[in-house]
Design a protein around this motif. Structure first.
Motif, PDB file in Angstrom:
ATOM      1  N   ARG A  65       0.853  -1.189   0.000  1.00  0.00           N
ATOM      2  CA  ARG A  65       0.000   0.000   0.000  1.00  0.00           C
ATOM      3  C   ARG A  65       0.885   1.233   0.000  1.00  0.00           C
ATOM      4  O   ARG A  65       1.764   1.386   0.839  1.00  0.00           O
ATOM      5  CB  ARG A  65      -0.908  -0.012   1.236  1.00  0.00           C
ATOM      6  CG  ARG A  65      -1.891   1.133   1.290  1.00  0.00           C
ATOM      7  CD  ARG A  65      -2.830   0.960   2.458  1.00  0.00           C
ATOM      8  NE  ARG A  65      -3.635  -0.254   2.314  1.00  0.00           N
ATOM      9  CZ  ARG A  65      -4.426  -0.741   3.266  1.00  0.00           C
ATOM     10  NH1 ARG A  65      -4.496  -0.135   4.436  1.00  0.00           N
ATOM     11  NH2 ARG A  65      -5.130  -1.836   3.051  1.00  0.00           N
ATOM     12  N   MET A  66       0.650   2.130  -0.938  1.00  0.00           N
ATOM     13  CA  MET A  66       1.538   3.273  -1.131  1.00  0.00           C
ATOM     14  C   MET A  66       1.222   4.424  -0.184  1.00  0.00           C
ATOM     15  O   MET A  66       0.060   4.710   0.096  1.00  0.00           O
ATOM     16  CB  MET A  66       1.442   3.765  -2.581  1.00  0.00           C
ATOM     17  CG  MET A  66       1.848   2.736  -3.599  1.00  0.00           C
ATOM     18  SD  MET A  66       1.665   3.366  -5.282  1.00  0.00           S
ATOM     19  CE  MET A  66       2.054   1.866  -6.210  1.00  0.00           C
ATOM     20  N   ASN A  67       2.282   5.067   0.262  1.00  0.00           N
ATOM     21  CA  ASN A  67       2.170   6.286   1.056  1.00  0.00           C
ATOM     22  C   ASN A  67       2.527   7.445   0.127  1.00  0.00           C
ATOM     23  O   ASN A  67       3.691   7.691  -0.155  1.00  0.00           O
ATOM     24  CB  ASN A  67       3.127   6.214   2.250  1.00  0.00           C
ATOM     25  CG  ASN A  67       3.131   7.488   3.066  1.00  0.00           C
ATOM     26  OD1 ASN A  67       2.216   8.313   2.975  1.00  0.00           O
ATOM     27  ND2 ASN A  67       4.168   7.669   3.863  1.00  0.00           N
ATOM     28  N   VAL A  68       1.498   8.126  -0.385  1.00  0.00           N
ATOM     29  CA  VAL A  68       1.708   9.174  -1.390  1.00  0.00           C
ATOM     30  C   VAL A  68       2.053  10.493  -0.710  1.00  0.00           C
ATOM     31  O   VAL A  68       1.331  10.958   0.178  1.00  0.00           O
ATOM     32  CB  VAL A  68       0.456   9.347  -2.273  1.00  0.00           C
ATOM     33  CG1 VAL A  68       0.691  10.440  -3.320  1.00  0.00           C
ATOM     34  CG2 VAL A  68       0.090   8.027  -2.950  1.00  0.00           C
ATOM     35  N   ILE A  69       3.171  11.096  -1.127  1.00  0.00           N
ATOM     36  CA  ILE A  69       3.599  12.380  -0.565  1.00  0.00           C
ATOM     37  C   ILE A  69       3.505  13.467  -1.639  1.00  0.00           C
ATOM     38  O   ILE A  69       3.470  13.178  -2.838  1.00  0.00           O
ATOM     39  CB  ILE A  69       5.042  12.312  -0.010  1.00  0.00           C
ATOM     40  CG1 ILE A  69       6.045  11.998  -1.129  1.00  0.00           C
ATOM     41  CG2 ILE A  69       5.136  11.280   1.114  1.00  0.00           C
ATOM     42  CD1 ILE A  69       7.495  12.081  -0.696  1.00  0.00           C
ATOM     43  N   SER A  70       3.474  14.702  -1.197  1.00  0.00           N
ATOM     44  CA  SER A  70       3.374  15.835  -2.115  1.00  0.00           C
ATOM     45  C   SER A  70       4.736  16.155  -2.715  1.00  0.00           C
ATOM     46  O   SER A  70       5.786  15.726  -2.204  1.00  0.00           O
ATOM     47  CB  SER A  70       2.835  17.062  -1.378  1.00  0.00           C
ATOM     48  OG  SER A  70       3.794  17.510  -0.427  1.00  0.00           O
ATOM     49  N   GLY A  92       1.785  16.376 -10.091  1.00  0.00           N
ATOM     50  CA  GLY A  92       0.479  16.855 -10.523  1.00  0.00           C
ATOM     51  C   GLY A  92       0.402  17.194 -11.997  1.00  0.00           C
ATOM     52  O   GLY A  92      -0.651  17.042 -12.620  1.00  0.00           O
ATOM     53  N   ASN A  93       1.520  17.630 -12.592  1.00  0.00           N
ATOM     54  CA  ASN A  93       1.457  18.046 -13.997  1.00  0.00           C
ATOM     55  C   ASN A  93       1.374  16.878 -14.958  1.00  0.00           C
ATOM     56  O   ASN A  93       0.907  17.026 -16.097  1.00  0.00           O
ATOM     57  CB  ASN A  93       2.670  18.920 -14.357  1.00  0.00           C
ATOM     58  CG  ASN A  93       3.980  18.167 -14.231  1.00  0.00           C
ATOM     59  OD1 ASN A  93       4.079  17.193 -13.479  1.00  0.00           O
ATOM     60  ND2 ASN A  93       5.000  18.607 -14.952  1.00  0.00           N
ATOM     61  N   SER A  94       1.805  15.697 -14.531  1.00  0.00           N
ATOM     62  CA  SER A  94       1.804  14.527 -15.420  1.00  0.00           C
ATOM     63  C   SER A  94       0.933  13.386 -14.919  1.00  0.00           C
ATOM     64  O   SER A  94       0.538  12.526 -15.705  1.00  0.00           O
ATOM     65  CB  SER A  94       3.240  14.002 -15.603  1.00  0.00           C
ATOM     66  OG  SER A  94       3.765  13.547 -14.362  1.00  0.00           O
ATOM     67  N   VAL A 207       2.377   5.012 -14.432  1.00  0.00           N
ATOM     68  CA  VAL A 207       2.341   5.870 -15.617  1.00  0.00           C
ATOM     69  C   VAL A 207       0.938   5.847 -16.216  1.00  0.00           C
ATOM     70  O   VAL A 207       0.504   4.807 -16.728  1.00  0.00           O
ATOM     71  CB  VAL A 207       3.377   5.398 -16.663  1.00  0.00           C
ATOM     72  CG1 VAL A 207       3.296   6.249 -17.926  1.00  0.00           C
ATOM     73  CG2 VAL A 207       4.788   5.447 -16.072  1.00  0.00           C
ATOM     74  N   PRO A 208       0.214   6.961 -16.152  1.00  0.00           N
ATOM     75  CA  PRO A 208      -1.110   7.010 -16.787  1.00  0.00           C
ATOM     76  C   PRO A 208      -0.992   6.971 -18.306  1.00  0.00           C
ATOM     77  O   PRO A 208       0.099   7.182 -18.857  1.00  0.00           O
ATOM     78  CB  PRO A 208      -1.686   8.348 -16.301  1.00  0.00           C
ATOM     79  CG  PRO A 208      -0.495   9.184 -15.995  1.00  0.00           C
ATOM     80  CD  PRO A 208       0.573   8.238 -15.518  1.00  0.00           C
ATOM     81  N   HIS A 209      -2.099   6.706 -18.971  1.00  0.00           N
ATOM     82  CA  HIS A 209      -2.059   6.499 -20.417  1.00  0.00           C
ATOM     83  C   HIS A 209      -1.472   7.695 -21.167  1.00  0.00           C
ATOM     84  O   HIS A 209      -0.798   7.516 -22.176  1.00  0.00           O
ATOM     85  CB  HIS A 209      -3.464   6.205 -20.950  1.00  0.00           C
ATOM     86  CG  HIS A 209      -4.338   7.419 -21.096  1.00  0.00           C
ATOM     87  ND1 HIS A 209      -4.954   8.029 -20.020  1.00  0.00           N
ATOM     88  CD2 HIS A 209      -4.665   8.168 -22.188  1.00  0.00           C
ATOM     89  CE1 HIS A 209      -5.642   9.083 -20.454  1.00  0.00           C
ATOM     90  NE2 HIS A 209      -5.496   9.190 -21.754  1.00  0.00           N
ATOM     91  N   SER A 210      -1.707   8.887 -20.659  1.00  0.00           N
ATOM     92  CA  SER A 210      -1.237  10.095 -21.343  1.00  0.00           C
ATOM     93  C   SER A 210       0.285  10.224 -21.328  1.00  0.00           C
ATOM     94  O   SER A 210       0.862  10.971 -22.114  1.00  0.00           O
ATOM     95  CB  SER A 210      -1.850  11.344 -20.696  1.00  0.00           C
ATOM     96  OG  SER A 210      -1.517  11.405 -19.317  1.00  0.00           O
TER      97      SER A 210
END
Length: 233
Positions: A65-70, A92-94, A207-210
């Motif tokens: 389980r990932m701990n997402v940081i800013s 956030g940009n990608s 990696v999202p599709h974009s």
């Protein structure tokens, strides 16, 4: 009697056509619906205790389980992620998530520099919940994916080298274009050769599709990658 029968058949044809049209519309997802499905799949993947398994069901990569940081916290931590806390930074940009497992040896790719880099990877299709490709096999041992990459003062351009026929990514997806998401780590990792004391850079990415390869982009699905990057001699 004949006219009634004819009308009845005509009505049935209309109903059948309407049903087929309705089924077709339900099967044709809009791009917005596909993106929503992708977002939900990523959200589930991030928050779940995931173990990636090979086609035989054997454990391959424990993701957890990932701990997402800013990005601000990432910068405050000298642009590193704490793997003991299973930290990933989300850009956030990608929309790319990144964990730096190892920063690597050697130096970062400086502005104006170009290098050839060996990339060894495993690709997991998050939407289909399966390993989609990997060059971590005996078949690709002698033909790994080689990236020709340049840093043009902060902008990275890269392509897969196909002088020897190319590696798994080129052979599977038919393009020399390196996924944009793969280039994100190069601002933060070092490129060198592995030694007995230090190991090469290793990252994990969502990696999202974009930001992915052509197949991911056209079919709107995200992938998880575990990749090592090593400078060629």
């Amino acid at each position: 009697m004949q006219s009634k029968l004819s009308l009845s058949r005509h009505t049935l044809y209309i109903i059948a056509a309407a049903l087929l049209l309705s089924i077709s519309c339900k099967n044709d997802e809009t791009y917005a619906e596909q993106k929503e499905k992708e977002r939900n799949a990523i959200s589930h993947f991030v928050s779940s205790d995931i173990t990636i398994r090979d086609r035989e069901g054997n454990p391959l990569i424990y993701v957890g389980r990932m701990n997402v940081i800013s990005e601000d916290q990432f910068k405050a931590q000298n642009e590193m992620t704490d793997i003991t806390k299973n930290e990933y930074v989300m850009f956030g940009n990608s929309g790319v998530y990144m964990q730096i497992v190892r920063e690597g040896v050697g130096n970062r790719l400086e502005p104006g520099q170009s290098k050839q880099v060996i990339a060894r990877y495993t690709e997991f299709n998050i939407l289909r919940d399966s390993v989609q490709s990997s060059n971590e096999t005996l078949y690709y041992n002698t033909t790994p994916d080689i990236i020709d990459i340049s840093n043009t003062y902060g902008t990275y351009t890269a392509s897969f080298n196909i002088d020897d026929g190319g590696g798994a990514m080129y052979r599977l997806y038919g393009s020399t274009s390196v996924p944009k998401g793969w280039l994100v780590p190069f601002d933060y990792i070092r490129l060198g050769r592995q030694s007995s004391e230090q190991q090469v850079a290793k990252v994990r990415l969502i990696v999202p599709h974009s930001q992915g390869h052509s197949d991911a982009s056209s079919n709107v699905y995200p992938c998880f990658y575990e990749i090592t990057f090593q400078e060629m001699r």
